[in-house]
Design a protein around this motif. Structure first.
Motif, PDB file in Angstrom:
ATOM      1  N   THR A   1      55.228  51.297  77.066  1.00  0.00           N
ATOM      2  CA  THR A   1      54.375  50.338  76.358  1.00  0.00           C
ATOM      3  C   THR A   1      52.916  50.770  76.448  1.00  0.00           C
ATOM      4  OG1 THR A   1      55.935  48.564  76.851  1.00  0.00           O
ATOM      5  CG2 THR A   1      53.718  47.902  76.209  1.00  0.00           C
ATOM      6  N   HIS A   2      52.483  51.199  77.623  1.00  0.00           N
ATOM      7  CA  HIS A   2      51.095  51.637  77.816  1.00  0.00           C
ATOM      8  C   HIS A   2      50.777  52.837  76.925  1.00  0.00           C
ATOM      9  CE1 HIS A   2      47.336  52.281  80.041  1.00  0.00           C
ATOM     10  NE2 HIS A   2      47.618  53.557  79.943  1.00  0.00           N
TER      11      HIS A   2
ATOM     12  N   GLN B   1      50.480  51.721  73.363  1.00  0.00           N
ATOM     13  CA  GLN B   1      49.226  51.008  73.103  1.00  0.00           C
ATOM     14  C   GLN B   1      48.059  51.988  72.980  1.00  0.00           C
ATOM     15  OE1 GLN B   1      49.136  48.277  76.393  1.00  0.00           O
ATOM     16  NE2 GLN B   1      50.252  46.703  75.278  1.00  0.00           N
ATOM     17  N   ARG B   2      48.049  53.003  73.820  1.00  0.00           N
ATOM     18  CA  ARG B   2      46.984  54.000  73.759  1.00  0.00           C
ATOM     19  C   ARG B   2      47.039  54.771  72.443  1.00  0.00           C
ATOM     20  NH1 ARG B   2      42.772  53.897  76.850  1.00  0.00           N
ATOM     21  NH2 ARG B   2      42.778  56.107  77.265  1.00  0.00           N
TER      22      ARG B   2
ATOM     23  N   LEU C   1      46.928  53.596  83.445  1.00  0.00           N
ATOM     24  CA  LEU C   1      48.295  53.228  83.798  1.00  0.00           C
ATOM     25  C   LEU C   1      48.387  53.108  85.309  1.00  0.00           C
ATOM     26  CD1 LEU C   1      51.229  52.768  82.811  1.00  0.00           C
ATOM     27  CD2 LEU C   1      51.583  55.218  83.095  1.00  0.00           C
TER      28      LEU C   1
ATOM     29  N   SER D   1      39.332  49.725  76.437  1.00  0.00           N
ATOM     30  CA  SER D   1      40.655  49.482  75.885  1.00  0.00           C
ATOM     31  C   SER D   1      40.912  48.066  75.402  1.00  0.00           C
ATOM     32  CB  SER D   1      41.734  49.908  76.874  1.00  0.00           C
ATOM     33  OG  SER D   1      41.381  49.587  78.181  1.00  0.00           O
TER      34      SER D   1
END
Length: 168
Positions: A16-17, A20-21, A81, A99
């Motif tokens: 997920t991280h 998103q990035r 992360l 972010s």
């Protein structure tokens, strides 16, 4: 909307991280999912939707293609992360992209306008945003259109009474 992997499980937080990035940087570069898919290889925008949501994992080779297409090192996608080892594992983004702010098109638009402004205008913009956030309180967005007069009335109701200014 709940995100699940293609086999029905909850996505791994790392996937997920990374997704998103990818989305943040794609938006920052002004690219659609289709445009990034073309640049990163013969993919569809649906595949990027799955990558960005974490529903599908991005393979190492695909992540390298995405990094090249977006002009960043692969390590960019792992910044912030928790538990990701690196030279500075503080969660601070070293590529200059805040972010939380940059997860939307509006955030990127504000950031681009700020960076294009003169130092004096940047200070004014920062002061205005700070004032709006602290003086007006939460801003409620509705689907009903408002006239300029209605918006002004709402803002006037939210202003502190001038008679009590400085009486802390």
């Amino acid at each position: 909307m709940k995100t699940t992997t293609t086999d029905g499980r909850k996505p791994d937080p790392a996937d997920t991280h990374v997704g998103q990035r990818i989305a943040q940087l794609r938006i920052a570069r002004g690219l659609t999912q289709s445009e990034l898919a073309k640049r990163a290889g013969s993919l569809t925008f649906q595949q990027f939707q799955k990558y960005e949501s974490g529903a599908n994992r991005v393979s190492a080779s695909r992540l390298l293609q995405v990094a090249v297409a977006l002009g960043v090192p692969v390590a960019y996608f792992f910044e912030g992360l928790p538990g990701a080892a690196g030279p500075d594992d503080t969660g601070v983004n070293t590529y200059g992209t805040p972010s939380a702010t940059l997860t939307t098109r509006h955030g990127w638009a504000m950031a681009r306008a700020y960076e294009a402004a003169s130092p004096a205008l940047q200070k004014l913009m920062a002061d205005m945003v700070t004032m709006l956030g602290t003086r007006l309180g939460p801003i409620v967005i509705t689907s009903e259109p408002r006239t300029v007069e209605q918006q002004a009335a709402i803002a006037a109701d939210a202003r502190p009474d001038a008679r009590h200014a400085g009486a802390h």
